[in-house]
Design an enzyme around this catalytic site. Sequence first.
Site, PDB file in Angstrom:
ATOM      1  N   HIS A 177      12.688  -7.574  -1.685  1.00  0.00           N
ATOM      2  CA  HIS A 177      13.094  -7.129  -3.031  1.00  0.00           C
ATOM      3  C   HIS A 177      13.438  -8.377  -3.846  1.00  0.00           C
ATOM      4  CE1 HIS A 177      14.511  -4.566  -6.136  1.00  0.00           C
ATOM      5  NE2 HIS A 177      15.673  -4.166  -5.637  1.00  0.00           N
ATOM      6  N   HIS A 204       3.360  -4.871  -4.835  1.00  0.00           N
ATOM      7  CA  HIS A 204       4.434  -4.072  -5.410  1.00  0.00           C
ATOM      8  C   HIS A 204       4.197  -2.617  -5.054  1.00  0.00           C
ATOM      9  CE1 HIS A 204       7.274  -2.498  -8.329  1.00  0.00           C
ATOM     10  NE2 HIS A 204       7.791  -3.710  -8.340  1.00  0.00           N
ATOM     11  N   ASP A 227       8.456 -11.960  -9.237  1.00  0.00           N
ATOM     12  CA  ASP A 227       9.086 -13.055  -8.509  1.00  0.00           C
ATOM     13  C   ASP A 227       8.159 -14.235  -8.244  1.00  0.00           C
ATOM     14  OD1 ASP A 227      11.610 -11.964  -8.287  1.00  0.00           O
ATOM     15  OD2 ASP A 227      10.980 -10.675  -6.633  1.00  0.00           O
TER      16      ASP A 227
HETATM   17  N1  ACO Z   1       0.853 -10.246   1.278  1.00  0.00           N
HETATM   18  C1  ACO Z   1      -0.122  -9.793   2.113  1.00  0.00           C
HETATM   19  N2  ACO Z   1      -0.363  -8.496   2.338  1.00  0.00           N
HETATM   20  C2  ACO Z   1       0.424  -7.612   1.688  1.00  0.00           C
HETATM   21  C3  ACO Z   1       1.437  -7.999   0.808  1.00  0.00           C
HETATM   22  C4  ACO Z   1       1.642  -9.370   0.611  1.00  0.00           C
HETATM   23  N3  ACO Z   1       2.599  -9.822  -0.223  1.00  0.00           N
HETATM   24  N4  ACO Z   1       2.039  -6.901   0.320  1.00  0.00           N
HETATM   25  C5  ACO Z   1       1.432  -5.854   0.873  1.00  0.00           C
HETATM   26  N5  ACO Z   1       0.446  -6.284   1.691  1.00  0.00           N
HETATM   27  C6  ACO Z   1      -0.504  -5.445   2.448  1.00  0.00           C
HETATM   28  C7  ACO Z   1       0.201  -4.724   3.592  1.00  0.00           C
HETATM   29  O1  ACO Z   1       0.178  -5.498   4.780  1.00  0.00           O
HETATM   30  C8  ACO Z   1      -0.635  -3.470   3.689  1.00  0.00           C
HETATM   31  O2  ACO Z   1      -1.850  -3.797   4.324  1.00  0.00           O
HETATM   32  P1  ACO Z   1      -2.542  -2.759   5.354  1.00  0.00           P
HETATM   33  O3  ACO Z   1      -2.926  -1.574   4.537  1.00  0.00           O
HETATM   34  O4  ACO Z   1      -3.686  -3.506   5.921  1.00  0.00           O
HETATM   35  O5  ACO Z   1      -1.491  -2.441   6.368  1.00  0.00           O
HETATM   36  C9  ACO Z   1      -0.974  -3.138   2.256  1.00  0.00           C
HETATM   37  O6  ACO Z   1      -0.960  -4.415   1.563  1.00  0.00           O
HETATM   38  C10 ACO Z   1       0.001  -2.176   1.590  1.00  0.00           C
HETATM   39  O7  ACO Z   1       1.304  -2.744   1.662  1.00  0.00           O
HETATM   40  P2  ACO Z   1       2.634  -1.948   1.927  1.00  0.00           P
HETATM   41  O8  ACO Z   1       3.514  -2.765   2.814  1.00  0.00           O
HETATM   42  O9  ACO Z   1       2.331  -0.535   2.358  1.00  0.00           O
HETATM   43  O10 ACO Z   1       3.230  -1.893   0.473  1.00  0.00           O
HETATM   44  P3  ACO Z   1       4.695  -1.458   0.079  1.00  0.00           P
HETATM   45  O11 ACO Z   1       4.581  -0.715  -1.202  1.00  0.00           O
HETATM   46  O12 ACO Z   1       5.399  -0.763   1.193  1.00  0.00           O
HETATM   47  O13 ACO Z   1       5.457  -2.844  -0.123  1.00  0.00           O
HETATM   48  C11 ACO Z   1       6.275  -4.834  -1.108  1.00  0.00           C
HETATM   49  C12 ACO Z   1       5.671  -3.447  -1.358  1.00  0.00           C
HETATM   50  C13 ACO Z   1       7.545  -4.697  -0.247  1.00  0.00           C
HETATM   51  C14 ACO Z   1       6.692  -5.439  -2.454  1.00  0.00           C
HETATM   52  C15 ACO Z   1       5.219  -5.720  -0.406  1.00  0.00           C
HETATM   53  O14 ACO Z   1       4.079  -5.855  -1.236  1.00  0.00           O
HETATM   54  C16 ACO Z   1       5.756  -7.085  -0.027  1.00  0.00           C
HETATM   55  O15 ACO Z   1       6.388  -7.227   1.019  1.00  0.00           O
HETATM   56  N6  ACO Z   1       5.549  -8.155  -0.899  1.00  0.00           N
HETATM   57  C17 ACO Z   1       6.073  -9.460  -0.619  1.00  0.00           C
HETATM   58  C18 ACO Z   1       7.555  -9.513  -0.990  1.00  0.00           C
HETATM   59  C19 ACO Z   1       7.770  -9.488  -2.483  1.00  0.00           C
HETATM   60  O16 ACO Z   1       7.155 -10.241  -3.244  1.00  0.00           O
HETATM   61  N7  ACO Z   1       8.735  -8.645  -2.914  1.00  0.00           N
HETATM   62  C20 ACO Z   1       9.117  -8.547  -4.319  1.00  0.00           C
HETATM   63  C21 ACO Z   1       8.712  -7.227  -4.910  1.00  0.00           C
HETATM   64  S1  ACO Z   1       9.124  -7.175  -6.606  1.00  0.00           S
HETATM   65  C22 ACO Z   1      10.774  -6.918  -6.624  1.00  0.00           C
HETATM   66  O17 ACO Z   1      11.368  -6.304  -5.792  1.00  0.00           O
HETATM   67  C23 ACO Z   1      11.533  -7.475  -7.695  1.00  0.00           C
END
Ligand code: ACO
Length: 439
Positions: free
Chosen positions: A267, A306, A362
Amino acid sequence: MNNSLKVVDERTATSYDIPIRDGAIRAMDLRQVKETPDDFGLLTYDPAFLNTASCRSSITYIDGDKGILRYRGYPIEQLAEHCTFLEVAYLLIHGELPTQEQMNEWFYDVSHHTMLHETTKKFLEGFRHDAHPMGMLVSTVAALSTVYPEARDIHDPANRKHQILRLIGKMPTIAAYTYRHSVGFPYVYPDNELGYTENFMNMLWKMVEPKYMANPTIARALDILFILHADHEQNCSTNVMRSVGSSHADPFLSTAAAAAALSGPLHGGANEEVLRMLDVIGSKANVPAYIEKVKAGNFKLMGFGHRVYKNYDPRARIIKWAADQLFQVTGGNAKLDIALELERIALSDEYFIKRKLYPNVDFYSGLMYQAMGFKPEMFTVLFAIPRTAGWLAQWQELVEDPEQKIARPRQIYTGYDARDFVPMTQREITAKVKVKVEH
Ligand code: ACO
């Protein structure tokens, strides 16, 4: 056309008409779906709330597919261009942009709540010199609950307003003190002649000069970042604010809980992680190899992806523009080249395209914070300051919503059925509890 969902329970061959309103069905309408009369009724199962609306809200609108973000109907781009953060905070809390007179009064009220009680200052002094600023912020906001016990009366609108002013006013002071503590400098008291962001800069960076003069370009860049971070509908920390608030805990404790949720690397803590990631990558030439490791599932690309945005995060677009302005004054950030290369490769790579992974707010904010002189440990604290306005707007909406009750999800129990107590002498170690802590 009937605005309802026809559901047939194949177990009993019974059909049900479930009303649809605002594109949603009420989960409670499924409770009538029973196999036997003494059956509990059908539950919905939605870990991580992927498809569950927890409230009605008129504060923030997001269209994740189109990359749209609006506060109270106003596009984020227009607010970032024309408003100050404090004006936007007023909009979030009150629902309308202020007139000049309302703005003057709001500024007066907020700036007359920026001081911390001396005992709170002493409380902050008790932290270790290397304490993480986010831990200090969370604890200090929670400690304010002991200073203002009257905040517990959450049903009195005037009392609520008072605590809202206190929280919006004191957040920059606490944030600045966490920084001054970490570098061992004396605390600087607020200066009410300065604007909200300029006063924050004053408390951060004033040394021996009689009056702190903020660089206007840096102040404006920081103010824009505050506007972009002010609210984001039902994200993880806002959900915590509402959840804790639903138990009628006071707003200081609810805000502390929300800030704790914000600190996580998935987050608000992601901004700090982005900078660490760019450090690890080290140079533009190493980007392709790093992307390959992300695709292999070794780790995530921080600042990408996201839950709601499946398109370019509109805030990231504004940040890129604001960063250009800032870097003209501060000089560029050496890591910008690595970030741009990461974005360029990721946006043209099948892995990221297929999963609709774009830079989020971010990805670039940390580069701006670093160019302003902040250490990565401070980044999430900088996020928490403006988000406090959003949390409080959402909390107020929750308290005034007659439909809301204490937030209390159901579960699907997967544990043992009833079993008899076993005396200690007859117990065996099971595989589950074999973890040993090394001392
Ligand atoms: N890098 C690589 N792969 C990713 C990323 C990433 N940053 N984010 C998601 N994916 C992939 C997942 O591994 C998944 O792949 P799969 O289908 O092969 O298993 C797919 O994309 C879907 O991802 P989920 O984890 O289901 O997405 P979710 O909606 O649960 O998570 C989140 C969203 C937590 C923001 C995620 O994208 C992440 O961890 N990003 C990195 C951390 C980040 O930047 N957080 C800030 C968010 S903005 C904020 O809170 C202010």
